[in-house]
Design an enzyme around this catalytic site. Structure first.
Site, short mmCIF file in Angstrom:
data_model
loop_
_atom_site.label_atom_id
_atom_site.label_comp_id
_atom_site.label_asym_id
_atom_site.label_seq_id
_atom_site.Cartn_x
_atom_site.Cartn_y
_atom_site.Cartn_z
N SER B 46 6.21 -3.44 -5.91
CA SER B 46 6.91 -2.29 -5.36
C SER B 46 6.26 -1.05 -5.96
CB SER B 46 8.39 -2.37 -5.73
OG SER B 46 9.11 -1.39 -5.03
N GLU B 47 5.78 -0.14 -5.10
CA GLU B 47 4.91 0.92 -5.61
C GLU B 47 5.60 1.93 -6.52
OE1 GLU B 47 5.40 0.25 -2.38
OE2 GLU B 47 5.57 2.08 -1.16
N ASN B 48 6.93 1.90 -6.57
CA ASN B 48 7.61 2.79 -7.52
C ASN B 48 7.54 2.26 -8.96
OD1 ASN B 48 9.37 0.78 -6.39
ND2 ASN B 48 11.05 1.73 -7.49
#
Lengths: 229, 218
Positions: B46-48
């Site tokens: 998840s890119e966060n």
């Protein structure tokens, strides 16, 4: 050297109209709630805000947006905020949409003393408009510039009086890099502990990057989309 | 019959391989997580700032400090890690992600994708999509074949602002599986009960049909 301040009021001394701010957080996760509330209270205006998102209509950066305190937003994703969309489409708000990874790297670079760098993201899209293009290893890249701010405002789970910070789970996000890119970096933390209590092996942001730190109060920690099994 | 969202996700999940690090976009791609084949090790990024997305939390256990890139509350699997956004995109830009699956408004026959903006109507921003499509090794789009007005989303050329150029490798829709080749879209599979003619009719870009086109095996 005393970095500890009492509260958000003391932390933002010297923060003036027209300044450029970095605000940590992804969505509503890891946003500096106390300082944002204080900025809304003192009604400082014409701000340029660098933040991945723009909060929601009645919380976080969304409040500053609603009260027209922002002149410009540099962000990657601004959905879930109707007032933002309205101000953007009507031209009231100047908006620079930047691919998220490029935004993160521009902040990292700014803090690390790197003025510019090349990335492939955005090549061939409207993001590339006016940017230098250069080929490396057969792939096209855009020249992007490092970002810094007058104030970087971040939020951590733990901090100590030396300014060392530890983030919790995915609330790290943009906070870690932003802390490095502020002329003055304000860290608000859920728990401020005496020097020596944090394990040096576990520090995410070393204290050198933080000028002012305080323990926040009354964290709401709102959830945007509560999804359960 | 055209597939529903679940059907598209099920077919897309067949593209996963053991040991893959995968980034799933918002919408249909997120559903893939429910159909990872038994015994296969697939790590979701998840890119966060999370590598190893787990299930949604139990009721009452949602953590505001633990969300996915769609800002939904999630959990982390055993062996997961958390990190900042710069390191997250080092994984993406550095080519360490094996597969990206995302949605789209339009895909062109040369693999351009438009997914982030409808001028004058909708501005949400590109989030991490431009970084992902510029750097992932393999990019698959999951979408309906046509939009709400019946217009093809598989175009000769995109009409909306682009997210990336010549990057999409494969498209999995409610009607078909199509790969992107030098000469245009190549039909690989049909949804059960959907004819080649129906797919041709729903595809605006050049559609290459060679030999007998099998049905998807769901």
């Amino acid at each position: 050297m005393n970095k500890v301040v009492k509260n958000a009021t003391e932390a933002i001394i010297g923060l003036k109209d027209g300044m450029t701010l970095m605000i940590g957080g992804f969505g509503l996760s890891g946003i500096p709630e106390n300082t944002l509330k204080e900025l809304a209270r003192i009604k400082v205006k014409n701000l340029t805000c660098i933040s991945n998102n723009a909060g929601v209509d009645d919380f976080g950066l969304g409040v500053l947006l609603r009260d027209k305190q922002l002149k410009k937003m540099i962000a990657s994703y601004v959905g879930e905020n109707k007032e933002f969309e309205r101000q953007f489409l009507s031209g009231e708000l100047d908006v620079d949409l930047v691919p998220q990874g490029t935004l993160a790297e521009r902040i990292r670079a700014g803090g690390a003393g790197i003025p510019a760098f090349y990335v492939p993201a955005g090549y061939g899209t409207e993001v590339a408009k006016g940017k230098e293009v250069r080929e490396f290893n057969g792939k096209m890249h855009l020249l992007e510039y490092g970002l810094t701010a007058d104030f970087a405002i971040v939020k951590a789970k733990y901090g100590d009086a030396s300014g060392n910070l530890i983030f919790n789970n995915t609330a790290n996000n943009f906070n870690n890099m932003m802390a490095t890119a502020g002329k003055i970096t304000i860290a608000e933390v859920e728990e401020l502990v005496p020097v020596g209590e944090l394990n040096p092996n576990h520090i995410h942001t070393p204290g050198i990057f933080v000028q002012r730190i305080f323990q926040g109060v009354n964290y709401e920690k709102r959830i945007e989309f509560e999804t359960t099994r | 019959m055209a597939l529903d969202k679940t059907g598209i996700a099920k077919r897309a999940a067949q593209e996963l391989q053991d040991g893959y690090y995968v980034n799933l976009g918002i919408g249909i791609p997120t559903l893939l997580a429910n159909y990872i084949p038994e015994g296969m090790d697939v790590i979701l990024q998840s890119e966060n700032g999370l590598l190893g997305i787990g299930e949604f939390p139990e009721k009452g256990k949602a953590d505001p400090d633990l969300i996915n890139a769609g800002k939904q509350t999630v959990t982390a699997i055993q062996g997961a890690s958390f990190f900042d956004s710069a390191l997250s995109f080092a994984m993406i830009r550095g080519g360490h992600i094996n597969l990206t699956v995302l949605g789209a408004f339009e895909v062109s026959e040369n693999g351009d994708i438009a997914s982030w903006k409808i001028p004058g109507k909708l501005v949400k921003g590109m989030g991490g999509a431009m970084d992902l499509v510029a750097s992932a090794k393999n990019i698959i789009v999951t979408t309906t074949h046509t939009d709400r007005n019946g217009k093809s989303k598989l175009k000769k050329a995109c009409t909306l602002p682009l997210t990336g150029v010549s990057c999409v490798k494969k498209i999995i829709t409610d009607l078909a599986v199509v790969s992107v080749t030098d000469k245009g879209f190549k039909l690989l599979e049909r949804a059960p009960g959907v004819s080649v003619e129906e797919i041709k009719h729903a595809t605006e870009g050049n559609l290459i049909v060679e030999g007998n086109i099998p049905e998807m095996n769901l």
